[in-house]
Design a protein around this motif. Structure first.
Motif, PDB file in Angstrom:
ATOM      1  N   PRO A  26       6.753   5.239  -9.745  1.00  0.00           N
ATOM      2  CA  PRO A  26       7.487   6.242  -9.639  1.00  0.00           C
ATOM      3  C   PRO A  26       7.643   7.197  -8.546  1.00  0.00           C
ATOM      4  O   PRO A  26       8.831   7.429  -8.413  1.00  0.00           O
ATOM      5  CB  PRO A  26       7.741   6.997 -11.399  1.00  0.00           C
ATOM      6  N   ASP A  27       6.525   7.059  -7.862  1.00  0.00           N
ATOM      7  CA  ASP A  27       6.687   7.972  -6.948  1.00  0.00           C
ATOM      8  C   ASP A  27       7.002   7.714  -5.995  1.00  0.00           C
ATOM      9  O   ASP A  27       6.937   8.335  -4.500  1.00  0.00           O
ATOM     10  CB  ASP A  27       4.912   8.151  -6.983  1.00  0.00           C
ATOM     11  N   LYS A  64       0.551  -0.949  -0.551  1.00  0.00           N
ATOM     12  CA  LYS A  64      -0.136   0.282  -0.075  1.00  0.00           C
ATOM     13  C   LYS A  64       0.638   1.518  -0.112  1.00  0.00           C
ATOM     14  O   LYS A  64       1.680   0.773   0.575  1.00  0.00           O
ATOM     15  CB  LYS A  64      -0.858  -0.298   1.470  1.00  0.00           C
ATOM     16  N   THR A  65       0.460   1.960  -0.625  1.00  0.00           N
ATOM     17  CA  THR A  65       0.911   2.954  -0.731  1.00  0.00           C
ATOM     18  C   THR A  65       0.009   4.576  -0.737  1.00  0.00           C
ATOM     19  O   THR A  65      -1.051   4.321  -0.861  1.00  0.00           O
ATOM     20  CB  THR A  65       1.709   3.946  -2.479  1.00  0.00           C
ATOM     21  N   LEU A  66       0.627   5.938   0.304  1.00  0.00           N
ATOM     22  CA  LEU A  66      -0.148   7.297   0.075  1.00  0.00           C
ATOM     23  C   LEU A  66       1.249   8.112  -0.133  1.00  0.00           C
ATOM     24  O   LEU A  66       1.613   7.626   0.446  1.00  0.00           O
ATOM     25  CB  LEU A  66      -1.302   7.264   0.782  1.00  0.00           C
ATOM     26  N   CYS A  93      12.147   8.168 -11.790  1.00  0.00           N
ATOM     27  CA  CYS A  93      11.029   8.072 -11.017  1.00  0.00           C
ATOM     28  C   CYS A  93      11.223   9.363 -10.069  1.00  0.00           C
ATOM     29  O   CYS A  93      11.943  10.005 -11.204  1.00  0.00           O
ATOM     30  CB  CYS A  93      11.885   6.488 -10.431  1.00  0.00           C
ATOM     31  N   GLY A  94      10.623   9.404  -9.613  1.00  0.00           N
ATOM     32  CA  GLY A  94      10.060  10.855  -8.449  1.00  0.00           C
ATOM     33  C   GLY A  94       9.625  11.776  -9.529  1.00  0.00           C
ATOM     34  O   GLY A  94       9.013  11.072 -10.946  1.00  0.00           O
ATOM     35  N   GLY A  95       8.711  12.550  -8.921  1.00  0.00           N
ATOM     36  CA  GLY A  95       7.777  13.908  -9.951  1.00  0.00           C
ATOM     37  C   GLY A  95       7.858  14.306 -10.491  1.00  0.00           C
ATOM     38  O   GLY A  95       6.934  14.066 -11.581  1.00  0.00           O
ATOM     39  N   GLY A  96       9.000  14.391 -11.479  1.00  0.00           N
ATOM     40  CA  GLY A  96       9.422  14.390 -12.442  1.00  0.00           C
ATOM     41  C   GLY A  96       9.174  13.836 -13.778  1.00  0.00           C
ATOM     42  O   GLY A  96       8.922  14.568 -14.495  1.00  0.00           O
ATOM     43  N   VAL A  97       8.768  12.305 -13.455  1.00  0.00           N
ATOM     44  CA  VAL A  97       8.289  11.808 -14.039  1.00  0.00           C
ATOM     45  C   VAL A  97       7.408  12.271 -14.985  1.00  0.00           C
ATOM     46  O   VAL A  97       6.300  11.257 -16.014  1.00  0.00           O
ATOM     47  CB  VAL A  97       7.789  10.539 -13.889  1.00  0.00           C
ATOM     48  N   VAL A 131      14.268   6.750 -22.667  1.00  0.00           N
ATOM     49  CA  VAL A 131      13.786   7.297 -22.280  1.00  0.00           C
ATOM     50  C   VAL A 131      12.607   6.818 -21.370  1.00  0.00           C
ATOM     51  O   VAL A 131      11.284   7.281 -21.907  1.00  0.00           O
ATOM     52  CB  VAL A 131      13.962   8.878 -22.020  1.00  0.00           C
ATOM     53  N   ARG A 132      12.386   6.269 -20.263  1.00  0.00           N
ATOM     54  CA  ARG A 132      11.016   5.717 -19.953  1.00  0.00           C
ATOM     55  C   ARG A 132      10.696   6.081 -17.962  1.00  0.00           C
ATOM     56  O   ARG A 132      11.427   6.118 -17.910  1.00  0.00           O
ATOM     57  CB  ARG A 132      10.664   4.262 -20.553  1.00  0.00           C
ATOM     58  N   SER A 133       9.510   5.581 -18.404  1.00  0.00           N
ATOM     59  CA  SER A 133       9.097   5.801 -16.734  1.00  0.00           C
ATOM     60  C   SER A 133       9.271   4.338 -15.791  1.00  0.00           C
ATOM     61  O   SER A 133       9.145   3.180 -16.703  1.00  0.00           O
ATOM     62  CB  SER A 133       7.931   6.187 -16.525  1.00  0.00           C
ATOM     63  N   THR A 134      10.139   4.102 -14.850  1.00  0.00           N
ATOM     64  CA  THR A 134       9.889   3.103 -14.021  1.00  0.00           C
ATOM     65  C   THR A 134       8.396   1.680 -13.595  1.00  0.00           C
ATOM     66  O   THR A 134       8.543   1.027 -14.512  1.00  0.00           O
ATOM     67  CB  THR A 134      10.436   3.401 -12.807  1.00  0.00           C
ATOM     68  N   ALA A 135       7.553   3.158 -14.002  1.00  0.00           N
ATOM     69  CA  ALA A 135       6.492   2.046 -13.825  1.00  0.00           C
ATOM     70  C   ALA A 135       6.157   1.321 -15.230  1.00  0.00           C
ATOM     71  O   ALA A 135       5.322   0.283 -15.055  1.00  0.00           O
ATOM     72  CB  ALA A 135       5.492   3.280 -14.610  1.00  0.00           C
ATOM     73  N   THR A 136       6.985   1.673 -16.538  1.00  0.00           N
ATOM     74  CA  THR A 136       6.409   0.437 -17.910  1.00  0.00           C
ATOM     75  C   THR A 136       7.156  -1.118 -17.185  1.00  0.00           C
ATOM     76  O   THR A 136       7.308  -2.119 -17.446  1.00  0.00           O
ATOM     77  CB  THR A 136       7.501   0.998 -18.722  1.00  0.00           C
TER      78      THR A 136
END
Length: 375
Positions: free
Chosen positions: A332-333, A39-41, A300-304, A322-327
């Motif tokens: 990334p957050d 879980k995250t928030l 990753c991070g907010g800049g993504v 160049v791609r997000s870690t979400a891939t």
């Protein structure tokens, strides 16, 4: 050292970065050798407290020792609220959580000089008392005491999650300050802060738009990059310095920007466009200098979430992907919060959490102090 019961693999990691856009909290399960985010928030800072933190970070105000003490406790209460909200939303008994790793909020980072120090308030005793869970905090201080930078601490987790033996990668964390981890597929890992990430962009946007960040880079996209200002900013000695190195908003702040006379001659939108390009070009220079063979950049991070930054990074770093870690299935957050959950576990296991090749410390160190929960 506290004994670690492997049947309880749950840890909480909490991090508030240099953008001060909220406390990121993650509940993580490390059982069976895995890393599973449950879980995250994001827990918001109260507006008045966030404003005060930002002013202190950028040397805009001074406070007394009494005020600092009260601030430390107030910030600790916010971190405790974040942990309690996470536990409630995850519907997990606090008794199942082995420890909370709390990074705190960096107000100052001066790892050089006769008496180097790094300062992350957010009283961990308050967190332990209110949550009833052991807290591990003050991770950076041990590395600084060992002649290290105390930062960045994420490359070890980046390597664990994202390194592959046959595919060299760079992991770019675009927080208030940007940093990279160079993963070459072997045991040699390099990492350092490249310079401003979102911090200057956020501060300039707040001043001229009244918004805490430049949503999707729209403000920057409305202006034009000024080559003269960009070159003046890139002439800062930090960018040419060799790693190990780290920095913060006490250096890359609005006062640093306004020391350049050219900044007062431009429209706010043109300054914002130039600051965005400063982030891109400083990251590009760092990668070309220290990771020339790496063919992929994971962000990753907010800049993504800033599409203009991501587009410019893709253009300037081509032909690298160049791609997000979400891939790759990694949010990334919350990668930083996850890392501090792992660092808490390392502390309880009595295992090192730093990488001397990254921070410049004189050796591997077990990071963090344990603040025991009431029994």
């Amino acid at each position: 050292m506290l004994a670690l019961d492997d049947s309880h693999g749950l840890y909480i990691g909490m991090m508030s970065g240099t953008s001060v856009d909220g406390i990121d909290a993650a509940l993580v399960d490390f059982r069976d050798g895995g890393v599973h985010t449950i879980k995250t928030l994001v827990h918001p800072w109260p507006d008045t407290l966030r404003t005060r933190i930002l002013a202190l970070m950028q040397n805009q105000v001074r406070i007394s020792l009494d005020d600092y003490g009260r601030l430390d406790v107030a910030m600790g209460a916010c971190f405790a609220d974040a942990a309690q909200n996470l536990i409630e939303q995850a519907n997990v008994p606090a008794s199942r959580i082995r420890a909370i790793g709390s990074h705190g909020q960096t107000l100052r980072h001066h790892p050089h000089g006769e008496h180097p120090f790094t300062l992350q308030p957010g009283d961990p005793s308050v967190i332990a008392e209110r949550c009833g869970i052991n807290v591990v905090a003050h991770f950076r201080q041990t590395d600084v005491a060992a002649s290290g930078q105390g930062a960045p601490l994420l490359p070890a987790m980046h390597a664990r999650l994202l390194a592959t033996p046959d595919h060299p990668r760079v992991v770019l964390n675009l927080g208030g300050i940007a940093n990279i981890s160079v993963l070459n597929g072997d045991d040699h890992i390099l990492g350092f802060d490249t310079g401003p990430g979102n911090g200057l962009l956020d501060a300039w946007c707040l001043r001229h738009r009244g918004e805490i960040f430049d949503r999707d880079g729209a403000f920057a996209a409305s202006g034009q990059v000024d080559a003269a200002l960009l070159q003046s900013l890139l002439a800062d000695p930090y960018f040419a310095a060799h790693p190990p190195k780290s920095t913060g908003r006490e250096h890359f702040c609005l006062a640093w920007l306004e020391a350049q006379p050219r900044s007062a001659e431009l429209t706010p939108a043109d300054v914002q466009a130039t600051l965005l390009e400063l982030t891109v070009q400083s990251v590009r220079a760092a990668i070309l200098r220290h990771a020339q063979a790496n063919t992929e950049v994971l962000v990753c991070g907010g800049g993504v979430h800033n599409s203009v930054v991501m587009r410019r990074l893709s253009e300037s770093l081509a032909p690298r992907l160049v791609r997000s870690t979400a891939t790759l299935g990694i949010d990334p957050d919350f990668l930083e919060a996850l890392a501090f959950a792992w660092l808490a576990r390392q502390r309880l296991l009595g295992k090192p959490g730093n990488l001397p090749a990254v921070t410049g410390a004189c050796g591997s160190r077990v990071l963090g102090a344990i603040y025991a929960a009431p029994r």
